[in-house]
Structures are given as structure tokens and as C-alpha cells.
Design a protein around this motif. Structure first.
Motif, PDB file in Angstrom:
ATOM      1  N   ARG A 141      78.955 -35.545  -5.339  1.00  0.00           N
ATOM      2  CA  ARG A 141      80.304 -35.090  -5.723  1.00  0.00           C
ATOM      3  C   ARG A 141      80.772 -33.930  -4.855  1.00  0.00           C
ATOM      4  N   HIS A 142      79.830 -33.284  -4.162  1.00  0.00           N
ATOM      5  CA  HIS A 142      80.166 -32.120  -3.323  1.00  0.00           C
ATOM      6  C   HIS A 142      79.410 -32.206  -2.000  1.00  0.00           C
ATOM      7  N   PRO A 143      79.702 -33.224  -1.187  1.00  0.00           N
ATOM      8  CA  PRO A 143      78.884 -33.444   0.012  1.00  0.00           C
ATOM      9  C   PRO A 143      79.182 -32.481   1.154  1.00  0.00           C
ATOM     10  N   LEU A 144      78.139 -32.241   1.941  1.00  0.00           N
ATOM     11  CA  LEU A 144      78.227 -31.509   3.203  1.00  0.00           C
ATOM     12  C   LEU A 144      78.878 -30.140   3.081  1.00  0.00           C
ATOM     13  N   LYS A 145      78.318 -29.319   2.204  1.00  0.00           N
ATOM     14  CA  LYS A 145      78.699 -27.911   2.150  1.00  0.00           C
ATOM     15  C   LYS A 145      78.090 -27.200   3.356  1.00  0.00           C
ATOM     16  N   GLU A 146      78.448 -25.938   3.518  1.00  0.00           N
ATOM     17  CA  GLU A 146      77.994 -25.178   4.692  1.00  0.00           C
ATOM     18  C   GLU A 146      76.473 -25.190   4.837  1.00  0.00           C
ATOM     19  N   PHE A 147      75.768 -25.015   3.727  1.00  0.00           N
ATOM     20  CA  PHE A 147      74.298 -24.957   3.790  1.00  0.00           C
ATOM     21  C   PHE A 147      73.697 -26.304   4.195  1.00  0.00           C
ATOM     22  N   ASP A 148      74.327 -27.389   3.727  1.00  0.00           N
ATOM     23  CA  ASP A 148      73.858 -28.717   4.121  1.00  0.00           C
ATOM     24  C   ASP A 148      74.021 -28.911   5.628  1.00  0.00           C
ATOM     25  N   ARG A 149      75.164 -28.499   6.140  1.00  0.00           N
ATOM     26  CA  ARG A 149      75.424 -28.626   7.576  1.00  0.00           C
ATOM     27  C   ARG A 149      74.426 -27.795   8.387  1.00  0.00           C
ATOM     28  N   GLN A 150      74.106 -26.611   7.870  1.00  0.00           N
ATOM     29  CA  GLN A 150      73.141 -25.747   8.559  1.00  0.00           C
ATOM     30  C   GLN A 150      71.772 -26.422   8.620  1.00  0.00           C
ATOM     31  N   MET A 151      71.355 -27.019   7.512  1.00  0.00           N
ATOM     32  CA  MET A 151      70.054 -27.690   7.479  1.00  0.00           C
ATOM     33  C   MET A 151      70.039 -28.880   8.429  1.00  0.00           C
ATOM     34  N   LEU A 152      71.121 -29.647   8.441  1.00  0.00           N
ATOM     35  CA  LEU A 152      71.214 -30.799   9.332  1.00  0.00           C
ATOM     36  C   LEU A 152      71.196 -30.370  10.796  1.00  0.00           C
ATOM     37  N   ALA A 153      71.937 -29.301  11.100  1.00  0.00           N
ATOM     38  CA  ALA A 153      71.969 -28.793  12.475  1.00  0.00           C
ATOM     39  C   ALA A 153      70.596 -28.285  12.885  1.00  0.00           C
ATOM     40  N   TYR A 154      69.912 -27.660  11.932  1.00  0.00           N
ATOM     41  CA  TYR A 154      68.581 -27.128  12.221  1.00  0.00           C
ATOM     42  C   TYR A 154      67.604 -28.260  12.498  1.00  0.00           C
ATOM     43  N   ALA A 155      67.660 -29.288  11.652  1.00  0.00           N
ATOM     44  CA  ALA A 155      66.766 -30.436  11.842  1.00  0.00           C
ATOM     45  C   ALA A 155      67.034 -31.092  13.198  1.00  0.00           C
ATOM     46  N   GLU A 156      68.301 -31.200  13.565  1.00  0.00           N
ATOM     47  CA  GLU A 156      68.651 -31.796  14.861  1.00  0.00           C
ATOM     48  C   GLU A 156      68.119 -30.950  16.012  1.00  0.00           C
ATOM     49  N   ALA A 157      68.243 -29.625  15.859  1.00  0.00           N
ATOM     50  CA  ALA A 157      67.824 -28.710  16.925  1.00  0.00           C
ATOM     51  C   ALA A 157      66.324 -28.799  17.200  1.00  0.00           C
ATOM     52  N   ILE A 158      65.531 -29.060  16.159  1.00  0.00           N
ATOM     53  CA  ILE A 158      64.078 -29.148  16.358  1.00  0.00           C
ATOM     54  C   ILE A 158      63.604 -30.604  16.372  1.00  0.00           C
ATOM     55  N   ASP A 159      64.579 -31.531  16.481  1.00  0.00           N
ATOM     56  CA  ASP A 159      64.302 -32.967  16.595  1.00  0.00           C
ATOM     57  C   ASP A 159      63.472 -33.487  15.426  1.00  0.00           C
ATOM     58  N   LEU A 160      63.867 -33.070  14.221  1.00  0.00           N
ATOM     59  CA  LEU A 160      63.160 -33.493  13.011  1.00  0.00           C
ATOM     60  C   LEU A 160      63.994 -34.546  12.288  1.00  0.00           C
ATOM     61  N   PRO A 161      63.442 -35.718  11.998  1.00  0.00           N
ATOM     62  CA  PRO A 161      64.205 -36.741  11.270  1.00  0.00           C
ATOM     63  C   PRO A 161      64.670 -36.216   9.915  1.00  0.00           C
ATOM     64  N   CYS A 162      65.872 -36.619   9.518  1.00  0.00           N
ATOM     65  CA  CYS A 162      66.433 -36.153   8.248  1.00  0.00           C
ATOM     66  C   CYS A 162      67.057 -37.330   7.499  1.00  0.00           C
ATOM     67  N   HIS A 163      66.653 -37.507   6.254  1.00  0.00           N
ATOM     68  CA  HIS A 163      67.206 -38.566   5.405  1.00  0.00           C
ATOM     69  C   HIS A 163      68.027 -37.909   4.302  1.00  0.00           C
ATOM     70  N   VAL A 164      69.330 -38.162   4.312  1.00  0.00           N
ATOM     71  CA  VAL A 164      70.234 -37.553   3.332  1.00  0.00           C
ATOM     72  C   VAL A 164      70.312 -38.437   2.092  1.00  0.00           C
ATOM     73  N   VAL A 165      70.000 -37.843   0.950  1.00  0.00           N
ATOM     74  CA  VAL A 165      70.038 -38.550  -0.329  1.00  0.00           C
ATOM     75  C   VAL A 165      71.191 -37.975  -1.146  1.00  0.00           C
ATOM     76  N   LEU A 166      72.218 -38.798  -1.347  1.00  0.00           N
ATOM     77  CA  LEU A 166      73.409 -38.373  -2.094  1.00  0.00           C
ATOM     78  C   LEU A 166      73.169 -38.634  -3.582  1.00  0.00           C
ATOM     79  N   THR A 167      72.754 -37.582  -4.293  1.00  0.00           N
ATOM     80  CA  THR A 167      72.337 -37.715  -5.686  1.00  0.00           C
ATOM     81  C   THR A 167      73.524 -37.790  -6.646  1.00  0.00           C
ATOM     82  N   LYS A 168      73.192 -38.103  -7.894  1.00  0.00           N
ATOM     83  CA  LYS A 168      74.162 -38.150  -8.995  1.00  0.00           C
ATOM     84  C   LYS A 168      75.300 -39.126  -8.698  1.00  0.00           C
ATOM     85  N   SER A 169      74.981 -40.202  -7.965  1.00  0.00           N
ATOM     86  CA  SER A 169      76.017 -41.168  -7.598  1.00  0.00           C
ATOM     87  C   SER A 169      76.568 -41.901  -8.816  1.00  0.00           C
TER      88      SER A 169
END
Length: 201
Positions: free
Chosen positions: A117-145
Motif C-alpha cells: 500500500r506504500h511502495p518504494l519509500k525513501e528507505f526502500d530506495r536506499q536499500m535497493l540502491a545499496y544492494a545494486e552498488a554491492i551487486d547483491l541480488p534483491c527480491h522485493v516482496v510486496l506484502t499485505k496485498s
């Protein structure tokens, strides 16, 4: 029964030195406070009491380790983005999680828990950018669907996939799915990703 049902709580860590030896394979679970991280972990393991579910955001204040066996672990990271936690504690979490993500050789991927219901807030984007920067796979799970209508859920999934460039290919560094712990939506898909990272697909 899926093998994840054998997972058991192992220990909590407040510092890198408290973690198990850096060998084998780990999958970390990260997410904003109250995004449904503990509920998702419990649902994936088919174990209601595995991770403590709290209505109080920021309850997970340590790195919690859950073991499948001697070589494979699930790691529950402190919830991020909750303002009411004292600044000193929050800074410690941030530094601990940052160090863990950067240095942990056993870490094979991150499951990022996001409230659909509240996707991709600032902190989510930071985590995704961080994972990308260190080449770490990331699986996004959109909960409470289950809180969204079917069309809203489909639209949210499409928007998040498009923004993250998640093309659905097997070797993609970012993947996205809908999930509901209460309605049992997306459990097999999430389990398959976790087990693939743990080397047991």
C-alpha cells in the motif's frame, strides 16, 4: 512440506562478532518497520511463532539468526525508518546493517519487505540502491496485498517492476512479487527465490 519449515531460531546479534561463522549461505530479510517482515518470515517457514510479530514498529532491534542447518541461515535485520527509536540506537542499527551487508561473505541475497500500500519509500530506495552498488541480488516482496483490490495489486506490481527494471528473467539482480501472509499469496514464489539463493532449489 517445504524445507523452510525446519528453520529454527539460533541467536540474536548486536555486533558483527556475535554472528555465526561467516561460512555457508545466508538470506537476509530487510524492510521498513511495520512492513510485515516478521509475518512474512513466519509464513515462509510455516511457523507462527518463529519471528515475533508486534504492532509496535521497530520491535526487531537486533540481527536475528534462524538456521535451517549448519550451513544455511535466514537473517532478520532490524526494521529501518522508524523515527521513535532513540537516535543512538538507530545509528547503531544503521552501522551494523551497513557493515553486515558490505562484509558478510555468506550473504547470497536480500529479501526486501515492502508494504504494497506504500511502495518504494525513501528507505526502500536506499536499500535497493545499496544492494545494486554491492551487486547483491534483491527480491522485493510486496506484502499485505490482500488489503488491495485485485486491480490495485496488479497495478502496484507493474509499477514497481517497471521502476526497478525488474524484467522477470531468472538471472535478474532485482525481482518483485505480490505477497500476503494472511491470504497465503505468493508463498511458493518467495520460498523458491530463498531456496535458490541458499543453493537448494
Amino acid at each position: 512440506m517445504h524445507i523452510l519449515h525446519t528453520v529454527k531460531f539460533s541467536k540474536s546479534a548486536n555486533a558483527m562478532r556475535d554472528l555465526p561463522p561467516d561460512s555457508g549461505a545466508e538470506v537476509a530479510f530487510a524492510g521498513r518497520s511495520n512492513a510485515g517482515k516478521s509475518s512474512a518470515l513466519n509464513a515462509l517457514a510455516a511457523h507462527k511463532g518463529l519471528a515475533r510479530v508486534s504492532k509496535t514498529p521497530g520491535r526487531t532491534q537486533l540481527i536475528n539468526i534462524f538456521s535451517l542447518d549448519d550451513a544455511r541461515r535466514l537473517v532478520d535485520l532490524p526494521g529501518y525508518g522508524y523515527a521513535k527509536v532513540p537516535v543512538g540506537v538507530r545509528d547503531h542499527w544503521r552501522e551494523l546493517v551497513d557493515t553486515y551487508l558490505k562484509q558478510r561473505k555468506a550473504l547470497k541475497g536480500v529479501v526486501l519487505i515492502i508494504d504494497s500500500r506504500h511502495p518504494l519509500k525513501e528507505f526502500d530506495r536506499q536499500m535497493l540502491a545499496y544492494a545494486e552498488a554491492i551487486d547483491l541480488p534483491c527480491h522485493v516482496v510486496l506484502t499485505k496485498s490482500d488489503k488491495l483490490s485485485r486491480s490495485e495489486a496488479a497495478r502496484t506490481l507493474a509499477l514497481v517492476r517497471a521502476e526497478l527494471g525488474a524484467d522477470g528473467s531468472a538471472d535478474a539482480r532485482v525481482s518483485v512479487q505480490l505477497f500476503s501472509a494472511t491470504a497465503k499469496v505468493g508463498l511458493d514464489e518467495a520460498r523458491d527465490v530463498v531456496m535458490r539463493w541458499l543453493g537448494s532449489a
